[in-house]
Design an enzyme around this catalytic site. Sequence first.
Site, PDB file in Angstrom:
ATOM      1  N   ARG A 194       0.914  -1.171   0.122  1.00 39.94           N
ATOM      2  CA  ARG A 194       0.075  -0.212   0.050  1.00 39.94           C
ATOM      3  C   ARG A 194       0.958   1.095   0.077  1.00 39.94           C
ATOM      4  NH1 ARG A 194      -2.113  -3.577   3.737  1.00 39.94           N
ATOM      5  NH2 ARG A 194      -4.396  -4.258   3.183  1.00 39.94           N
ATOM      6  N   LYS A 219      -2.390  -2.671   7.537  1.00 36.65           N
ATOM      7  CA  LYS A 219      -3.819  -2.695   7.781  1.00 36.65           C
ATOM      8  C   LYS A 219      -4.174  -3.378   9.016  1.00 36.65           C
ATOM      9  CE  LYS A 219      -8.370  -2.142   5.280  1.00 36.65           C
ATOM     10  NZ  LYS A 219      -9.057  -2.174   4.088  1.00 36.65           N
ATOM     11  N   HIS A 325      -2.564   3.271  -5.107  1.00 26.92           N
ATOM     12  CA  HIS A 325      -3.166   1.851  -4.661  1.00 26.92           C
ATOM     13  C   HIS A 325      -3.483   0.765  -5.870  1.00 26.92           C
ATOM     14  CE1 HIS A 325      -4.411  -0.538  -1.289  1.00 26.92           C
ATOM     15  NE2 HIS A 325      -5.407  -0.976  -1.920  1.00 26.92           N
ATOM     16  N   ARG A 328      -0.707  -1.774  -6.336  1.00 25.17           N
ATOM     17  CA  ARG A 328      -0.801  -3.177  -5.488  1.00 25.17           C
ATOM     18  C   ARG A 328      -2.167  -3.771  -6.233  1.00 25.17           C
ATOM     19  NH1 ARG A 328      -1.328  -4.977  -0.109  1.00 25.17           N
ATOM     20  NH2 ARG A 328      -3.210  -5.719   0.655  1.00 25.17           N
ATOM     21  N   HIS A 351      -4.082 -10.294   3.246  1.00 28.33           N
ATOM     22  CA  HIS A 351      -5.487 -10.409   3.433  1.00 28.33           C
ATOM     23  C   HIS A 351      -5.763 -11.310   4.593  1.00 28.33           C
ATOM     24  CE1 HIS A 351      -6.386  -8.595  -0.861  1.00 28.33           C
ATOM     25  NE2 HIS A 351      -5.935  -7.823   0.026  1.00 28.33           N
ATOM     26  N   TYR A 360      -9.761 -10.358  -7.589  1.00 26.54           N
ATOM     27  CA  TYR A 360      -8.683 -10.104  -8.508  1.00 26.54           C
ATOM     28  C   TYR A 360      -9.103 -11.014  -9.436  1.00 26.54           C
ATOM     29  CZ  TYR A 360      -6.431  -6.939  -5.244  1.00 26.54           C
ATOM     30  OH  TYR A 360      -6.372  -5.945  -4.308  1.00 26.54           O
TER      31      TYR A 360
END
Length: 391
Positions: A194, A219, A325, A328, A351, A360
């Site tokens: 990120r 995150k 972003h 990424r 994640h 994706y």
Amino acid sequence: QAVRAIEAYRDLIWMDSEPSLSRLRIGLSRLSAQEKAGNLVHTGAPGIDDERKLVGHIDPHEPPLIQALRRELRLQRKALETERSYVSWVERFMTFCQSSDLESLGENEIKAFLTSLAVEGDVAASTQNQAKSGLLFLYQKVLGRELGFLDVVSASKPARLPVVLSRAEIGKLVPEFSGLKRLMFLVMYGAGLRHKECRRLRVKDVCFDEGHLVVRTGKGEKDRITVLPDRCRQDLLEQVERVRRQHRLDLENGFGKVYLPYALEQKYPNENREFGWQWLLPATQLSVDPRSRKLRRHHVSEDFFGKFFKTAMDRVGITKNAVPHSLRHSFATHLLEDGADIRTVQELLGHKDVRTTMIYLHVMNKPGLAVKSPADLMSQPELDSRTKFGP
């Protein structure tokens, strides 16, 4: 839970409302947050000097409630971005209610405010949730009030596919960047970082021998390991040496101390001078920390790369609504297109749920099923006979 059990005993058995345990709940919540963040564990109540160091500078001209909010956020080691966001939402709530006496307000006013954001403000679901979190923190952690059920009109959350740049578009963009901006581009695209994670890299997070990058407090406050691109290995080595020279110069000039997370500065007073803790992408000038009011060198700002990224997009004629972003997103999509296992991509991206990574699959050039358009299966004579349009 322990406090609530005592409150239930007080209410149901004693049938009384005294004593109030709100301050006890707030204190335990604060200690829990500090321990979770890795702060020093106090055997007793923290001293005044300890709290003063954690709280730092607060503008005395702000409303008392805002000062109390900032103080509690800092004692619970919330990020600076979280503090700014929560303070902004509380101020907007005051404006909406046309009152600064928020202790006399409650569920009805919060419900009306959050509903207005969704209906009149047409904000995204994440924005509404952020406002709700800020108000809940104020009432529960600062004012010590347990709020009832909030029947709020929820903001819609439409499904959005991530904006992904093709390999050809990445190839067009790279020559537009140079120096530190080029290094940031290659690290974000090559390692799936990120924008904020890239800016917050420390020298010790680049592991050349192991061939990976360590992403600290990403995150959700999670750490992870991702690949170190060979394409920028030499650039990273040179950048580390530039940081070493700059750090040496800062130390000679009486500076060289860097911000440390989780009150490590109190536990290890000299650690903030160590080279390994220095920012990998330092700013060109020293700046004043808004909390501690100390003058030191921070990492590059968000605009340093963000504004130039938009300029580079316009130069090469890419019309996609891409932002930093998107690099990424492109990293994840291109890995999957090359046959990488989705679980591996999930780990590299950090994640929590593989379903987040699976989005994706919807933007890949090579989806799971090789679907051929029926138009491509038509013969040329069929196309010729069916493309004769009238006036």
